[in-house]
Design a protein around this motif. Structure first.
Motif, short mmCIF file in Angstrom:
data_model
loop_
_atom_site.label_atom_id
_atom_site.label_comp_id
_atom_site.label_asym_id
_atom_site.label_seq_id
_atom_site.Cartn_x
_atom_site.Cartn_y
_atom_site.Cartn_z
N ARG A 20 0.84 -1.20 0.00
CA ARG A 20 0.00 0.00 0.00
C ARG A 20 0.88 1.25 0.00
N PHE A 21 1.91 1.24 0.85
CA PHE A 21 2.81 2.40 0.93
C PHE A 21 3.46 2.67 -0.42
N LEU A 22 3.92 1.62 -1.08
CA LEU A 22 4.63 1.77 -2.35
C LEU A 22 3.70 2.18 -3.50
N ASN A 23 2.44 1.78 -3.42
CA ASN A 23 1.53 1.96 -4.56
C ASN A 23 0.51 3.07 -4.38
N THR A 24 0.62 3.85 -3.32
CA THR A 24 -0.34 4.92 -3.07
C THR A 24 0.37 6.25 -3.25
N GLU A 25 -0.32 7.16 -3.91
CA GLU A 25 0.22 8.50 -4.06
C GLU A 25 -0.08 9.29 -2.80
N GLY A 26 0.83 10.09 -2.36
CA GLY A 26 0.61 10.83 -1.13
C GLY A 26 1.41 12.11 -1.16
N VAL A 68 15.28 -14.09 20.80
CA VAL A 68 14.84 -12.70 20.65
C VAL A 68 14.86 -12.04 22.03
N HIS A 69 15.39 -10.86 22.07
CA HIS A 69 15.47 -10.10 23.32
C HIS A 69 14.14 -9.38 23.56
N PRO A 70 13.74 -9.23 24.84
CA PRO A 70 12.47 -8.53 25.13
C PRO A 70 12.37 -7.14 24.49
N ASN A 71 13.48 -6.42 24.42
CA ASN A 71 13.45 -5.10 23.78
C ASN A 71 13.14 -5.19 22.29
N GLN A 72 13.55 -6.29 21.65
CA GLN A 72 13.25 -6.47 20.23
C GLN A 72 11.75 -6.68 20.02
N VAL A 73 11.13 -7.37 20.94
CA VAL A 73 9.67 -7.59 20.85
C VAL A 73 8.95 -6.25 20.96
N LYS A 74 9.34 -5.46 21.95
CA LYS A 74 8.71 -4.15 22.15
C LYS A 74 8.95 -3.24 20.95
N SER A 75 10.17 -3.20 20.46
CA SER A 75 10.49 -2.36 19.30
C SER A 75 9.74 -2.81 18.05
N THR A 76 9.64 -4.11 17.88
CA THR A 76 8.92 -4.63 16.71
C THR A 76 7.45 -4.26 16.78
N HIS A 77 6.87 -4.35 17.96
CA HIS A 77 5.48 -3.94 18.15
C HIS A 77 5.30 -2.47 17.74
N GLU A 78 6.19 -1.62 18.22
CA GLU A 78 6.12 -0.19 17.89
C GLU A 78 6.35 0.03 16.39
N ASN A 79 7.30 -0.69 15.81
CA ASN A 79 7.58 -0.55 14.38
C ASN A 79 6.38 -0.95 13.53
N ILE A 80 5.72 -2.03 13.91
CA ILE A 80 4.55 -2.48 13.15
C ILE A 80 3.42 -1.46 13.25
N GLU A 81 3.25 -0.88 14.43
CA GLU A 81 2.23 0.17 14.56
C GLU A 81 2.57 1.36 13.65
N MET A 82 3.85 1.72 13.56
CA MET A 82 4.25 2.82 12.68
C MET A 82 4.04 2.44 11.20
N SER A 87 1.45 3.64 6.33
CA SER A 87 0.91 3.11 5.08
C SER A 87 -0.34 3.88 4.65
N TYR A 88 -0.95 4.57 5.58
CA TYR A 88 -2.11 5.42 5.25
C TYR A 88 -1.71 6.87 5.03
N TYR A 89 -0.89 7.38 5.92
CA TYR A 89 -0.59 8.81 5.89
C TYR A 89 0.61 9.17 5.01
N LEU A 90 1.41 8.17 4.64
CA LEU A 90 2.52 8.36 3.70
C LEU A 90 3.39 9.56 4.08
N ASP A 91 3.66 9.68 5.37
CA ASP A 91 4.38 10.85 5.87
C ASP A 91 5.79 10.53 6.36
N VAL A 92 6.39 9.51 5.75
CA VAL A 92 7.75 9.14 6.10
C VAL A 92 8.48 8.80 4.80
N HIS A 93 9.78 8.98 4.78
CA HIS A 93 10.56 8.66 3.59
C HIS A 93 10.55 7.15 3.34
N ARG A 94 10.63 6.81 2.06
CA ARG A 94 10.64 5.38 1.68
C ARG A 94 11.72 4.60 2.40
#
Length: 123
Positions: A20-26, A68-82, A87-94
């Motif tokens: 979606r991120f790659l194929n949406t104009e924003g 996997v380290h506990p910090n990696q789980v937490k970071s991955t959770h945050e990364n997936i939320e981002m 993917s909707y707001y397209l407000d970050v560099h590729r």
């Protein structure tokens, strides 16, 4: 659902968000109330899945059944939320989006590998 199923579902989800991120104009108009409501409605199940996954993954890691380290789980959770939001707001560099995407896949794959190892050792 269990951790293995949720992890596979998250991998599918972030692949979908990546496309979606790659194929949406924003970028989109962040002040558009209708768009905000659409995003809220569509992302709610995605955020529920990520929250369920992080609880399961934290318990799995806490039991020392993984590399996997506990910090990696937490970071991955945050990364997936981002990933979901970007993917909707397209407000970050590729490049940044790709880093979030690759990092998340890496940890999700590590969790799946460790689940597989535990399944083999317990059988």
């Amino acid at each position: 659902m269990n951790l293995k199923a949720n992890t596979n579902e998250l991998k599918r989800l972030i692949d979908e968000r990546h496309q979606r991120f790659l194929n949406t104009e924003g970028p989109v108009d962040k002040k558009n109330y209708d768009f905000f409501n659409q995003v809220k409605k569509e992302t709610d199940p995605m955020f529920r899945l990520t929250n369920e996954w992080v609880k399961e993954a934290e318990a799995f890691v806490k039991d020392r059944k993984t590399n996997v380290h506990p910090n990696q789980v937490k970071s991955t959770h945050e990364n997936i939320e981002m990933i979901i939001l970007h993917s909707y707001y397209l407000d970050v560099h590729r490049k940044r989006f790709k880093e979030l995407y690759q990092s998340s896949h890496y940890v999700l794959d590590m969790v799946l590998d460790d689940i597989e190892q535990n399944e083999k050792s317990s059988s």
